[in-house]
Design an enzyme around this catalytic site. Structure first.
Site, PDB file in Angstrom:
ATOM      1  N   CYS A   1     -15.729 -11.474   8.679  1.00  0.00           N
ATOM      2  CA  CYS A   1     -16.065 -11.295  10.099  1.00  0.00           C
ATOM      3  C   CYS A   1     -16.106  -9.808  10.422  1.00  0.00           C
ATOM      4  O   CYS A   1     -15.376  -9.014   9.850  1.00  0.00           O
ATOM      5  CB  CYS A   1     -15.089 -12.026  11.010  1.00  0.00           C
TER       6      CYS A   1
ATOM      7  N   GLU B 285     -14.605 -11.011  22.156  1.00  0.00           N
ATOM      8  CA  GLU B 285     -15.869 -11.022  21.431  1.00  0.00           C
ATOM      9  C   GLU B 285     -16.787 -12.151  21.863  1.00  0.00           C
ATOM     10  O   GLU B 285     -16.335 -13.239  22.227  1.00  0.00           O
ATOM     11  CB  GLU B 285     -15.604 -11.146  19.926  1.00  0.00           C
TER      12      GLU B 285
END
Length: 196
Positions: free
Chosen positions: A80, A127
């Site tokens: 990620c 996010e």
């Protein structure tokens, strides 16, 4: 990205990296350095998560390096990170998969979601995250600054771990794993079947 050599000891991220700020509709609002995006409660920015499976359907997990500002030494999804200012999501996701794991794989987009999670006084993630899946049977070559351990795990074993030891996993990964199997199981099965 064939021209990029994979160096497992290279520093591949910096607090000065410019990340893409977005609103809740994933519309770009500008850019800010990585450090400030993760200060306090975090500033909403674009990110991605990749889950790599082998052809048996086992998931590649990584344990985040203790060098990481947020959730170091926690188990998480395969890879990620964030697209940097000026990068497409396609380029950034494949770049990071190569930098962190030394892997190349065809990636299938599943969905986007927004989350916010605070890690004590160290900062927070905030996010708008794009989630991808892919398949690879290649052996990872992990970046020492990003990853301390890796392993493949079956769905049954991972479900048991998440139920009995949820504190060992990153918050975004727990959300993703639940959503994938609640809403995207058919796509996952199709991707795995196509690679067998």
């Amino acid at each position: 990205m064939e021209e990029l050599a994979h160096d497992p000891h290279a520093v591949v991220s910096s607090d000065e990296d410019l990340l893409i700020l977005v609103n809740e509709d994933d519309e770009e609002l500008g850019a800010a350095d990585k450090a400030s995006c993760h200060d306090n409660n975090g500033v909403l920015h674009r990110a991605f998560s990749i889950l790599i499976f082998n052809s048996n359907g086992d998931l590649l997990l990584q344990k985040r390096s203790s060098e990481k500002r947020l959730w170091g030494d926690f188990w998480s999804n395969s890879c990620c990170s964030h697209p940097r200012k000026g990068e497409t999501m396609e380029y950034a996701s494949h770049r990071r998969l190569w930098e962190e794991l030394g892997l190349r794989a065809e990636l299938t987009f599943l969905y986007k979601f927004k989350y916010q999670a605070t890690f004590g006084d160290a900062g927070a993630e905030h996010e708008l995250c794009w989630v991808y899946i892919g398949v690879s049977d290649d052996t990872p070559s992990t970046n020492a600054h990003e990853i301390s351990e890796w392993r493949y795990v079956s769905k049954a074993s991972l479900d048991h771990e998440l139920e009995t030891q949820p504190q060992n996993f990153t918050p975004w990964f727990k959300l993703e794993w639940e959503e994938i199997h609640r809403s995207h199981g058919v796509t996952l099965s199709e991707v795995l079947t196509a690679k067998r």
